[in-house]
Design a protein around this motif. Structure first.
Motif, PDB file in Angstrom:
ATOM      1  N   LYS A  64       0.816  -1.215   0.000  1.00 27.59           N
ATOM      2  CA  LYS A  64       0.000   0.000   0.000  1.00 27.59           C
ATOM      3  C   LYS A  64       0.851   1.267   0.000  1.00 27.59           C
ATOM      4  CE  LYS A  64      -3.785  -2.137   2.659  1.00 27.59           C
ATOM      5  NZ  LYS A  64      -3.161  -3.479   2.763  1.00 27.59           N
ATOM      6  N   LEU A  65       2.084   1.177   0.537  1.00 24.47           N
ATOM      7  CA  LEU A  65       2.914   2.368   0.699  1.00 24.47           C
ATOM      8  C   LEU A  65       4.381   2.011   0.552  1.00 24.47           C
ATOM      9  CD1 LEU A  65       3.475   5.354   1.636  1.00 24.47           C
ATOM     10  CD2 LEU A  65       3.431   4.459   3.984  1.00 24.47           C
ATOM     11  N   VAL A  66       5.096   2.804  -0.247  1.00 26.48           N
ATOM     12  CA  VAL A  66       6.560   2.768  -0.282  1.00 26.48           C
ATOM     13  C   VAL A  66       7.026   4.053   0.386  1.00 26.48           C
ATOM     14  CG1 VAL A  66       8.630   2.720  -1.701  1.00 26.48           C
ATOM     15  CG2 VAL A  66       6.614   1.402  -2.404  1.00 26.48           C
ATOM     16  N   GLY A  71      15.743  10.719  -0.154  1.00 28.34           N
ATOM     17  CA  GLY A  71      15.873  10.402  -1.572  1.00 28.34           C
ATOM     18  C   GLY A  71      14.899   9.315  -2.008  1.00 28.34           C
ATOM     19  N   TYR A  72      14.501   9.370  -3.271  1.00 25.71           N
ATOM     20  CA  TYR A  72      13.578   8.366  -3.801  1.00 25.71           C
ATOM     21  C   TYR A  72      13.975   7.955  -5.219  1.00 25.71           C
ATOM     22  CZ  TYR A  72      11.666  12.791  -5.574  1.00 25.71           C
ATOM     23  OH  TYR A  72      11.533  14.029  -6.145  1.00 25.71           O
ATOM     24  N   ASP A  73      15.253   8.103  -5.538  1.00 24.80           N
ATOM     25  CA  ASP A  73      15.728   7.783  -6.880  1.00 24.80           C
ATOM     26  C   ASP A  73      15.660   6.291  -7.190  1.00 24.80           C
ATOM     27  OD1 ASP A  73      18.005   8.604  -4.848  1.00 24.80           O
ATOM     28  OD2 ASP A  73      18.781   6.887  -5.978  1.00 24.80           O
ATOM     29  N   ASN A  74      15.479   5.456  -6.165  1.00 26.66           N
ATOM     30  CA  ASN A  74      15.408   4.014  -6.375  1.00 26.66           C
ATOM     31  C   ASN A  74      13.982   3.500  -6.525  1.00 26.66           C
ATOM     32  OD1 ASN A  74      14.933   4.668  -3.656  1.00 26.66           O
ATOM     33  ND2 ASN A  74      15.472   2.610  -2.963  1.00 26.66           N
ATOM     34  N   VAL A  75      13.004   4.415  -6.638  1.00 32.23           N
ATOM     35  CA  VAL A  75      11.601   4.014  -6.708  1.00 32.23           C
ATOM     36  C   VAL A  75      10.988   4.467  -8.031  1.00 32.23           C
ATOM     37  CG1 VAL A  75       9.329   4.191  -5.628  1.00 32.23           C
ATOM     38  CG2 VAL A  75      11.390   4.192  -4.192  1.00 32.23           C
ATOM     39  N   ASP A  76      10.358   3.533  -8.730  1.00 29.28           N
ATOM     40  CA  ASP A  76       9.615   3.858  -9.952  1.00 29.28           C
ATOM     41  C   ASP A  76       8.234   4.362  -9.528  1.00 29.28           C
ATOM     42  OD1 ASP A  76       8.099   3.889 -12.287  1.00 29.28           O
ATOM     43  OD2 ASP A  76       9.153   2.165 -13.150  1.00 29.28           O
ATOM     44  N   ILE A  77       8.099   5.670  -9.431  1.00 30.29           N
ATOM     45  CA  ILE A  77       6.866   6.262  -8.911  1.00 30.29           C
ATOM     46  C   ILE A  77       5.693   5.989  -9.848  1.00 30.29           C
ATOM     47  CG2 ILE A  77       5.738   8.435  -8.285  1.00 30.29           C
ATOM     48  CD1 ILE A  77       8.515   9.446  -7.426  1.00 30.29           C
ATOM     49  N   GLU A  78       5.940   6.064 -11.147  1.00 29.77           N
ATOM     50  CA  GLU A  78       4.864   5.817 -12.115  1.00 29.77           C
ATOM     51  C   GLU A  78       4.325   4.399 -11.989  1.00 29.77           C
ATOM     52  OE1 GLU A  78       4.071   5.934 -16.955  1.00 29.77           O
ATOM     53  OE2 GLU A  78       5.959   6.670 -16.130  1.00 29.77           O
ATOM     54  N   CYS A  80       4.403   2.498  -9.339  1.00 32.49           N
ATOM     55  CA  CYS A  80       3.648   2.411  -8.088  1.00 32.49           C
ATOM     56  C   CYS A  80       2.267   3.028  -8.253  1.00 32.49           C
ATOM     57  CB  CYS A  80       4.401   3.125  -6.963  1.00 32.49           C
ATOM     58  SG  CYS A  80       5.893   2.279  -6.389  1.00 32.49           S
ATOM     59  N   THR A  81       2.204   4.179  -8.896  1.00 36.23           N
ATOM     60  CA  THR A  81       0.935   4.879  -9.071  1.00 36.23           C
ATOM     61  C   THR A  81      -0.053   4.031  -9.869  1.00 36.23           C
ATOM     62  OG1 THR A  81       2.116   6.998  -9.014  1.00 36.23           O
ATOM     63  CG2 THR A  81      -0.117   7.017  -9.896  1.00 36.23           C
ATOM     64  N   LYS A  82       0.438   3.371 -10.907  1.00 35.33           N
ATOM     65  CA  LYS A  82      -0.423   2.512 -11.721  1.00 35.33           C
ATOM     66  C   LYS A  82      -1.063   1.410 -10.888  1.00 35.33           C
ATOM     67  CE  LYS A  82       2.441   1.195 -14.890  1.00 35.33           C
ATOM     68  NZ  LYS A  82       2.999   0.537 -16.110  1.00 35.33           N
ATOM     69  N   ARG A  83      -0.380   0.981  -9.836  1.00 32.43           N
ATOM     70  CA  ARG A  83      -0.860  -0.111  -8.990  1.00 32.43           C
ATOM     71  C   ARG A  83      -1.587   0.394  -7.746  1.00 32.43           C
ATOM     72  NH1 ARG A  83       3.536  -1.682 -11.771  1.00 32.43           N
ATOM     73  NH2 ARG A  83       3.780  -3.887 -12.324  1.00 32.43           N
ATOM     74  N   GLY A  84      -1.783   1.702  -7.651  1.00 30.96           N
ATOM     75  CA  GLY A  84      -2.477   2.251  -6.496  1.00 30.96           C
ATOM     76  C   GLY A  84      -1.651   2.237  -5.226  1.00 30.96           C
ATOM     77  N   ILE A  85      -0.330   2.292  -5.369  1.00 34.27           N
ATOM     78  CA  ILE A  85       0.578   2.258  -4.215  1.00 34.27           C
ATOM     79  C   ILE A  85       1.119   3.659  -3.967  1.00 34.27           C
ATOM     80  CG2 ILE A  85       2.755   1.318  -3.317  1.00 34.27           C
ATOM     81  CD1 ILE A  85       2.292  -1.093  -5.247  1.00 34.27           C
ATOM     82  N   GLY A 301      -5.713   4.707   7.500  1.00 34.93           N
ATOM     83  CA  GLY A 301      -6.977   5.409   7.647  1.00 34.93           C
ATOM     84  C   GLY A 301      -7.530   5.952   6.343  1.00 34.93           C
ATOM     85  N   ASN A 302      -6.986   5.443   5.210  1.00 38.90           N
ATOM     86  CA  ASN A 302      -7.422   5.845   3.874  1.00 38.90           C
ATOM     87  C   ASN A 302      -7.202   7.331   3.589  1.00 38.90           C
ATOM     88  OD1 ASN A 302      -8.398   3.252   3.054  1.00 38.90           O
ATOM     89  ND2 ASN A 302     -10.186   3.573   4.370  1.00 38.90           N
ATOM     90  N   GLU A 303      -6.129   7.877   4.174  1.00 42.67           N
ATOM     91  CA  GLU A 303      -5.711   9.242   3.878  1.00 42.67           C
ATOM     92  C   GLU A 303      -4.419   9.206   3.067  1.00 42.67           C
ATOM     93  OE1 GLU A 303      -5.794  12.263   7.050  1.00 42.67           O
ATOM     94  OE2 GLU A 303      -6.383  10.602   8.373  1.00 42.67           O
ATOM     95  N   PRO A 304      -4.196  10.202   2.228  1.00 40.23           N
ATOM     96  CA  PRO A 304      -2.903  10.285   1.532  1.00 40.23           C
ATOM     97  C   PRO A 304      -1.777  10.525   2.542  1.00 40.23           C
ATOM     98  CG  PRO A 304      -4.533  11.723   0.510  1.00 40.23           C
ATOM     99  CD  PRO A 304      -5.107  11.273   1.808  1.00 40.23           C
ATOM    100  N   PRO A 305      -0.625   9.928   2.331  1.00 40.85           N
ATOM    101  CA  PRO A 305       0.501  10.180   3.232  1.00 40.85           C
ATOM    102  C   PRO A 305       1.061  11.587   3.024  1.00 40.85           C
ATOM    103  CG  PRO A 305       1.219   8.848   1.385  1.00 40.85           C
ATOM    104  CD  PRO A 305      -0.269   8.993   1.250  1.00 40.85           C
ATOM    105  N   GLN A 306       1.715  12.112   4.046  1.00 45.34           N
ATOM    106  CA  GLN A 306       2.421  13.377   3.890  1.00 45.34           C
ATOM    107  C   GLN A 306       3.585  13.184   2.923  1.00 45.34           C
ATOM    108  OE1 GLN A 306       3.232  15.785   7.475  1.00 45.34           O
ATOM    109  NE2 GLN A 306       2.216  14.147   8.635  1.00 45.34           N
ATOM    110  N   ASN A 307       3.960  14.249   2.225  1.00 46.87           N
ATOM    111  CA  ASN A 307       5.080  14.225   1.281  1.00 46.87           C
ATOM    112  C   ASN A 307       4.867  13.191   0.184  1.00 46.87           C
ATOM    113  OD1 ASN A 307       6.235  16.077   2.993  1.00 46.87           O
ATOM    114  ND2 ASN A 307       8.115  14.939   3.344  1.00 46.87           N
ATOM    115  N   ASN A 308       3.601  12.913  -0.154  1.00 47.73           N
ATOM    116  CA  ASN A 308       3.406  11.896  -1.195  1.00 47.73           C
ATOM    117  C   ASN A 308       3.892  12.423  -2.542  1.00 47.73           C
ATOM    118  OD1 ASN A 308       0.959  12.605  -3.077  1.00 47.73           O
ATOM    119  ND2 ASN A 308       0.273  13.183  -1.015  1.00 47.73           N
ATOM    120  N   LEU A 309       4.435  11.500  -3.309  1.00 50.02           N
ATOM    121  CA  LEU A 309       5.071  11.842  -4.576  1.00 50.02           C
ATOM    122  C   LEU A 309       4.221  11.458  -5.786  1.00 50.02           C
ATOM    123  CD1 LEU A 309       8.622  10.577  -3.543  1.00 50.02           C
ATOM    124  CD2 LEU A 309       7.818  12.945  -3.580  1.00 50.02           C
ATOM    125  N   ASN A 310       3.034  10.939  -5.518  1.00 48.26           N
ATOM    126  CA  ASN A 310       2.125  10.577  -6.602  1.00 48.26           C
ATOM    127  C   ASN A 310       0.696  10.936  -6.177  1.00 48.26           C
ATOM    128  OD1 ASN A 310       1.935   8.642  -4.586  1.00 48.26           O
ATOM    129  ND2 ASN A 310       2.198   6.889  -5.923  1.00 48.26           N
TER     130      ASN A 310
END
Length: 312
Positions: A64-66, A71-78, A80-85, A301-310
């Motif tokens: 559900k969350l990465v 830094g977040y250069d090791n994460v494919d944000i797109e 993750c977003t496609k999968r609802g993560i 709690g079904n809220e967006p996380p702080q500092n979310n990147l997607n």
């Protein structure tokens, strides 16, 4: 809640990390090479030394969350977003710790603390002691990046009566008495150049042979951001040939730093093992883990996380 943390932790660090989460959560701290054995059940992933890419995400059926550090250069944000993560970083959470570490490295370099400590412990002859040091007052420090960390470095440096230059691609920044300049001017006039930017394809290998040649011959490079921002072979060559005066490094192209790295043998280099943001002990920073727990609770709690990147 099943939380999976990858990285290299000693036993004491593991204990401190686990204790920072609620007791009824499952916390797994594993070395990166074991990721495939645990990723299937993980609801939250805190990744170090792994790539969060399509191949890994295909195995992450419950994720559900990465949650990353700064830094977040090791994460494919797109992907993750496609999968609802959700993907979130902790930028700014440990900014003060990193800024203090930068100043500690600089003070160590100019005051020769590491050298003098070794000299005294090895019972050197104090009547024959010879070394070159200096004062920070009157020097110019240039910060590449003037966000949470760079701005704090600027304030600390001003307290030492240093002139502060800053380069940042955000034109709306408040400079607070700091002179915002272009990169070439910063390199030409700074006695100390500190890297305080994210790693991305634009900044990868930013510090190369050309960059280093524009610095003063006695200038010091400080990097606590990400290792691949610096082209290590070019830096080693510059340090060996006197192109620049020295370097203070907390991050490296490959981590852990190879035992055979030439950086370990150079007298004009100060090294720390990627601990700038971890003042509470190896691999632990209480404020950061409080942020992680808060973000996980938001996602639960079904809220967006702080500092979310997607945006999901």
């Amino acid at each position: 809640m099943n939380v999976l943390i990858t990285g290299y932790f000693n036993d004491d660090s593991k204990q401190r990390v686990v204790q920072s989460f609620p007791h009824d959560w499952q916390i797994h701290i594993i070395e990166p090479q074991l990721i495939e054995q645990f990723i299937g059940d993980a609801e939250v992933l805190i990744p170090e030394h792994i790539q969060v890419n399509e191949a890994l995400l295909d195995q992450a059926q419950s994720l559900k969350l990465v949650q990353t550090g700064a830094g977040y250069d090791n994460v494919d944000i797109e992907a993750c977003t496609k999968r609802g993560i959700w993907v979130s970083n902790a930028a700014g959470v440990n900014a003060n710790a990193v800024a203090e570490h930068i100043m500690a490295l600089i003070l160590n370099h100019y005051k020769n603390i590491s050298y003098l400590d070794r000299f005294m412990k090895h019972k050197g002859d104090e009547t024959k002691l010879s070394y070159t040091g200096g004062e920070l007052s009157g020097l110019t420090i240039g910060t590449i990046g003037y966000g949470a960390i760079g701005s704090r470095v600027g304030k600390f440096a001003q307290a030492f009566n240093m002139k502060v230059l800053a380069y940042d691609n955000n034109p709306s920044l408040s400079s607070d008495g700091v002179e915002l300049v272009d990169l070439d001017i910063l390199l030409a006039h700074s006695d100390i150049v500190t890297i305080n930017i994210f790693l991305n394809e634009e900044t990868r290998n930013l510090v190369d042979r050309t960059f280093l040649s524009k610095m003063k011959s006695n200038a010091v490079l400080v990097n606590t951001a990400r290792g691949p921002i610096v082209c290590e072979p070019d830096l080693i060559e510059a340090l060996k040939n006197g192109v620049i005066g020295g370097a203070c490094l907390d991050v490296f192209t490959e981590e852990p730093l190879s035992l055979d790295s030439e950086l370990r043998s150079l007298d004009n280099v100060t090294l720390t093992p990627h601990t700038a943001g971890m003042p509470d002990g190896m691999k632990f920073h209480e404020t950061r883990y409080r942020f992680f727990v808060s973000n996980i609770n938001r996602v639960m709690g079904n809220e967006p996380p702080q500092n979310n990147l997607n945006q999901i």
